[in-house]
Design an enzyme around this catalytic site. Structure first.
Site, PDB file in Angstrom:
ATOM      1  N   CYS A   1     -32.725  -7.415 107.793  1.00 54.71           N
ATOM      2  CA  CYS A   1     -33.971  -7.187 107.066  1.00 54.71           C
ATOM      3  C   CYS A   1     -35.140  -7.476 107.995  1.00 54.71           C
ATOM      4  O   CYS A   1     -35.220  -8.549 108.592  1.00 54.71           O
ATOM      5  CB  CYS A   1     -34.027  -8.103 105.846  1.00 54.71           C
ATOM      6  SG  CYS A   1     -35.578  -8.001 104.932  1.00 54.71           S
TER       7      CYS A   1
ATOM      8  N   CYS B   1     -41.429  -4.608 104.252  1.00 52.72           N
ATOM      9  CA  CYS B   1     -41.599  -3.594 103.212  1.00 52.72           C
ATOM     10  C   CYS B   1     -42.136  -4.197 101.921  1.00 52.72           C
ATOM     11  O   CYS B   1     -42.871  -3.535 101.179  1.00 52.72           O
ATOM     12  CB  CYS B   1     -40.295  -2.863 102.969  1.00 52.72           C
ATOM     13  SG  CYS B   1     -38.940  -3.925 102.455  1.00 52.72           S
TER      14      CYS B   1
ATOM     15  N   THR C   1     -38.512 -13.340 101.218  1.00 49.05           N
ATOM     16  CA  THR C   1     -38.028 -12.826 102.490  1.00 49.05           C
ATOM     17  C   THR C   1     -39.165 -12.763 103.500  1.00 49.05           C
ATOM     18  O   THR C   1     -40.191 -12.133 103.253  1.00 49.05           O
ATOM     19  CB  THR C   1     -37.416 -11.431 102.298  1.00 49.05           C
ATOM     20  OG1 THR C   1     -36.366 -11.526 101.343  1.00 49.05           O
ATOM     21  CG2 THR C   1     -36.876 -10.892 103.605  1.00 49.05           C
TER      22      THR C   1
ATOM     23  N   GLU D   1     -35.093 -16.371 104.068  1.00 49.59           N
ATOM     24  CA  GLU D   1     -35.655 -16.416 102.724  1.00 49.59           C
ATOM     25  C   GLU D   1     -36.145 -17.837 102.467  1.00 49.59           C
ATOM     26  O   GLU D   1     -35.581 -18.798 102.980  1.00 49.59           O
ATOM     27  CB  GLU D   1     -34.613 -16.035 101.663  1.00 49.59           C
ATOM     28  CG  GLU D   1     -34.122 -14.607 101.758  1.00 49.59           C
ATOM     29  CD  GLU D   1     -33.166 -14.364 102.909  1.00 49.59           C
ATOM     30  OE1 GLU D   1     -32.421 -15.301 103.271  1.00 49.59           O
ATOM     31  OE2 GLU D   1     -33.183 -13.258 103.478  1.00 49.59           O
TER      32      GLU D   1
ATOM     33  N   HIS E   1     -40.366  -0.786  95.773  1.00 61.08           N
ATOM     34  CA  HIS E   1     -39.478  -1.659  96.528  1.00 61.08           C
ATOM     35  C   HIS E   1     -38.033  -1.172  96.472  1.00 61.08           C
ATOM     36  O   HIS E   1     -37.271  -1.370  97.418  1.00 61.08           O
ATOM     37  CB  HIS E   1     -39.589  -3.092  96.021  1.00 61.08           C
ATOM     38  CG  HIS E   1     -39.143  -4.108  97.022  1.00 61.08           C
ATOM     39  ND1 HIS E   1     -39.450  -4.030  98.368  1.00 61.08           N
ATOM     40  CD2 HIS E   1     -38.392  -5.239  96.892  1.00 61.08           C
ATOM     41  CE1 HIS E   1     -38.931  -5.044  99.006  1.00 61.08           C
ATOM     42  NE2 HIS E   1     -38.269  -5.794  98.136  1.00 61.08           N
TER      43      HIS E   1
ATOM     44  N   TYR F   1     -35.185   0.299  99.968  1.00 61.74           N
ATOM     45  CA  TYR F   1     -33.827  -0.047 100.388  1.00 61.74           C
ATOM     46  C   TYR F   1     -33.172   1.046 101.223  1.00 61.74           C
ATOM     47  O   TYR F   1     -31.970   1.009 101.472  1.00 61.74           O
ATOM     48  CB  TYR F   1     -32.997  -0.451  99.170  1.00 61.74           C
ATOM     49  CG  TYR F   1     -33.282  -1.888  98.805  1.00 61.74           C
ATOM     50  CD1 TYR F   1     -32.357  -2.890  99.053  1.00 61.74           C
ATOM     51  CD2 TYR F   1     -34.508  -2.260  98.275  1.00 61.74           C
ATOM     52  CE1 TYR F   1     -32.641  -4.216  98.765  1.00 61.74           C
ATOM     53  CE2 TYR F   1     -34.803  -3.574  97.985  1.00 61.74           C
ATOM     54  CZ  TYR F   1     -33.857  -4.552  98.227  1.00 61.74           C
ATOM     55  OH  TYR F   1     -34.158  -5.869  97.963  1.00 61.74           O
TER      56      TYR F   1
ATOM     57  N   CYS G   1     -33.703   0.866 104.122  1.00 63.54           N
ATOM     58  CA  CYS G   1     -33.363   0.014 105.265  1.00 63.54           C
ATOM     59  C   CYS G   1     -31.871  -0.277 105.320  1.00 63.54           C
ATOM     60  O   CYS G   1     -31.299  -0.434 106.408  1.00 63.54           O
ATOM     61  CB  CYS G   1     -34.159  -1.281 105.208  1.00 63.54           C
ATOM     62  SG  CYS G   1     -33.802  -2.321 103.761  1.00 63.54           S
TER      63      CYS G   1
ATOM     64  N   GLU H   1     -28.652  -9.202  98.966  1.00 64.05           N
ATOM     65  CA  GLU H   1     -29.983  -8.650  98.734  1.00 64.05           C
ATOM     66  C   GLU H   1     -29.892  -7.237  98.177  1.00 64.05           C
ATOM     67  O   GLU H   1     -30.705  -6.825  97.340  1.00 64.05           O
ATOM     68  CB  GLU H   1     -30.785  -8.657 100.029  1.00 64.05           C
ATOM     69  CG  GLU H   1     -32.228  -8.219  99.864  1.00 64.05           C
ATOM     70  CD  GLU H   1     -32.974  -8.215 101.189  1.00 64.05           C
ATOM     71  OE1 GLU H   1     -32.997  -7.157 101.850  1.00 64.05           O
ATOM     72  OE2 GLU H   1     -33.511  -9.268 101.558  1.00 64.05           O
TER      73      GLU H   1
END
Length: 483
Positions: A100, A104, A191, A257, A292, A296, A298, A446
Site C-alpha cells: 500500500c 489514495c 494507513t 496503520e 475509495h 483498490y 492498487c 485490507e
C-alpha cells in the site's frame, strides 16, 4: 510552489513534530525508524515518479484551481479521463511497491468533500465549499500528503454515537470557540498517517438526530497538538529490525496503520467542512466510500507482483511446464484482470456532479470492491500452492550465512540448476511477505475490510440495482406486459 521531489518530501517529514508510539515506546524520529521507514519509501516513490517523464501523464494532473501541473494525489477529478488514470496510477504503484502506497485515501477524501461541501451550501446556505477550495489550494500549492480519517472505534455497534457509554468512541466536538472547535476521540486503521502532512477527518457513518456533535468533517496538520499515533503490529514486522534483508521479502517498501488519538484537538473554523449537518454525513460516507472502493485498483498491481513471483517459483521448482501449474497461473491472471475491469468500469461510467467534480459509478465501484474482498485471497492461495511448503519452513538468512550450516542449506534448498539458492530463498520470502507477512495486511485483510466491510458493499449494491426495471424487461419479453 513546484511539486516536491522525493528528497524534499522526506525532509518535510523531518520538520514535523509527530507524537508516535511503536511497541510501547515513543519514536523519536519516525523517518529513520526501521519498522516505519519502508512505508515512507512507498510514499516517497509517488513523489519521485511524478518527476519522471515516463510516468508524468499518470502521476500528474492540471489543477482546476490554479491551472498548474500538480501531483495527481492532490487533484480533484475533473473528467472520466481523470478517473481512469487514477485506476491506472494505482495499478502502476502497486506493481512497483508491492504494498500500500498510502495516498489514495487522502485523494478520495478531497474529491468527496468537494461534492458534499457544495451540496450542503446549496441546501443550507453555508460557506463550506469556499473553505474547502481554499484548503485544497493549500494542499496543491505545497504538494502535501493527506490522510483521510473516517473509521471510528465505534464501541457498541448496536448503539448510535450519542448513546455510547463512552462518548469518545466516536470522534466528536466537545467545545465551540469563537475561532473554532475542539474535538476528542480517535480514528482507527489509519494507513500512512505517520507519513502524512495533513489529517482529513470525516464521519464514519450516517448520523441521526442527537448525533449533531459527531457530524463533523475537518482538516488539521498531522502534528497538531493533542494528536497521538499508536502504530499497529504487522506479521513479521520485527524482521525489519534485523540486519539481514532476505527474510523481509520486500526489501525496500511496506506499509503501516495507526490508531490516531485526538485528545482535545483545536480546529480553526476555516478548516471545518461540516458541523452538525447530520443529514449529510451519510452522503459524505457514501461518496468517499465509492471513490475509495475504486482505489483498490492498487491490489491489481500487487497481484501483478505476486503472479510474477509465482511464475518464478514454478520455473525454479522445475514445475513450470506442468499443466496444472500453468492453469493455476492463468487463473491468477484471470482473477487479477477481472479486478482491473471493475476499477476501470466504475471510472468509465462516471458522471459530473453539480459542483464540477466527476464521481465514479457507485454501483460498479461497490461491485469492484466486493470482488476485491474475495479474489486476492484466491490468488494468494494459488501462489502458496505453486510456491510449496518451503515458503514457511525456510530457515533464516543468518542460517544461510552460518559457517556451520550454511553449506547444507546451499545444497538442499537449491531448485533447478542455474538458479542461485539465494534467488529462490528471496522469492519464497516475497511470496510469504505478500500472503502471510507484513504485506498481507494491505493485500489481504485490507482488501477485505478496507473502505468498508464486505457487507457494506452488498448493502450499497442492493440499493443501487434497479430491480423494478429488470423485472419490467422480463415481463415484456415473455408477453406479460404489452410492448
Amino acid at each position: 510552489m513546484p511539486m516536491m521531489t522525493g528528497a524534499q518530501y522526506e525532509e518535510s517529514l523531518r520538520k514535523l513534530n509527530l507524537v508516535v508510539y511503536l511497541l510501547g515506546k515513543r519514536v523519536e524520529s519516525p523517518v529513520d525508524d526501521p519498522v516505519i521507514r519502508p512505508s515512507l519509501n512507498a510514499v516517497k516513490l509517488t513523489y519521485e515518479l511524478a518527476h519522471e517523464p515516463e510516468y508524468q501523464d499518470l502521476m500528474c494532473a492540471v489543477s482546476h484551481l490554479s491551472g498548474e501541473r500538480i501531483n495527481r494525489f492532490t487533484h480533484v477529478h475533473q473528467s472520466v479521463d481523470d478517473l481512469v488514470k487514477k485506476s491506472l496510477m494505482g495499478r502502476l504503484l502497486g506493481s512497483l511497491t508491492g504494498c500500500c502506497f498510502q495516498r489514495c485515501v487522502g485523494m478520495d477524501a478531497l474529491s468527496a468533500l468537494s461534492i458534499v461541501c457544495w451540496d450542503i451550501d446549496r441546501e443550507r446556505g453555508t460557506g463550506y465549499h469556499a473553505r474547502f477550495e481554499k484548503y485544497l489550494a493549500h494542499v496543491q500549492e505545497h504538494d502535501l500528503v493527506c490522510d483521510g480519517a473516517m473509521t471510528d472505534p465505534k464501541g457498541d455497534r448496536s448503539l448510535p454515537p450519542h448513546r455510547q457509554a463512552d462518548p469518545d468512541l466516536f470522534l466528536h466536538v466537545v467545545a465551540e470557540r469563537a475561532d473554532g472547535i475542539v474535538v476528542r476521540g480517535a480514528k482507527a486503521h489509519q494507513t500512512g498517517a505517520v507519513n502524512s502532512h495533513e489529517i482529513i477527518v470525516m464521519p464514519t457513518m450516517a448520523m441521526r438526530p442527537g448525533d449533531e456533535a459527531y457530524a463533523v468533517a475537518f482538516a488539521v496538520p498531522s502534528d497538531a497538538p493533542g494528536i497521538t499515533y499508536i502504530l499497529g503490529r504487522q506479521a513479521s514486522d520485527t524482521r525489519r529490525l534485523e540486519g539481514d534483508t532476505w527474510d523481509r521479502g520486500n526489501v525496500r517498501f511496506g506499509g503501516h496503520e495507526a490508531l490516531a488519538v485526538f485528545d482535545d484537538v483545536f480546529v480553526p473554523w476555516e478548516r471545518v467542512f461540516m458541523y452538525r449537518e447530520t443529514e449529510f454525513a451519510g452522503r459524505l460516507v457514501e461518496q468517499f466510500a465509492s471513490y475509495h472502493r475504486q482505489s483498490y485498483a492498487c491490489k491489481v498491481g500487487v497481484g501483478d507482483v505476486l503472479i510474477g513471483a509465482t511464475a518464478c517459483m514454478a520455473e525454479w521448482n522445475g514445475a513450470a511446464k506442468a499443466s496444472h501449474v500453468r492453469d493455476k497461473i492463468v487463473e491468477m491472471c484471470h482473477l487479477n484482470e477481472t479486478l482491473f475491469c471493475g476499477a476501470v468500469a466504475c471510472a468509465a461510467q462516471g458522471h459530473r456532479e453539480p459542483c464540477g467534480t466527476w464521481a465514479v459509478d457507485t454501483l460498479l465501484a461497490n461491485v469492484h470492491k466486493q470482488n476485491v474482498t474475495r479474489f486476492p485471497y484466491e490468488i494468494a492461495r494459488l501462489a502458496q500452492d505453486v510456491a510449496g511448503g518451503l515458503m514457511v519452513t525456510l530457515p533464516s538468512e543468518a542460517d544461510f550465512r552460518s559457517p556451520e550450516v550454511g553449506k547444507y542449506l546451499e545444497k538442499y534448498v537449491r531448485g533447478v540448476a542455474g538458479v542461485p539458492t539465494e534467488h529462490r530463498a528471496r522469492m519464497l520470502r516475497l511470496v510469504e511477505n505478500l500472503t502471510l507477512g507484513a504485506a498481507a495486511v494491505g493485500y489481504l485483510t485490507e482488501s477485505l475490510h478496507g473502505a468498508g466491510s464486505p457487507q457494506a458493499q452488498r448493502i450499497m449494491i442492493g440499493r443501487q440495482v434497479d430491480l423494478e426495471a429488470r423485472k419490467k424487461l422480463a415481463r415484456r419479453l415473455c408477453g406479460i406486459d404489452d410492448a
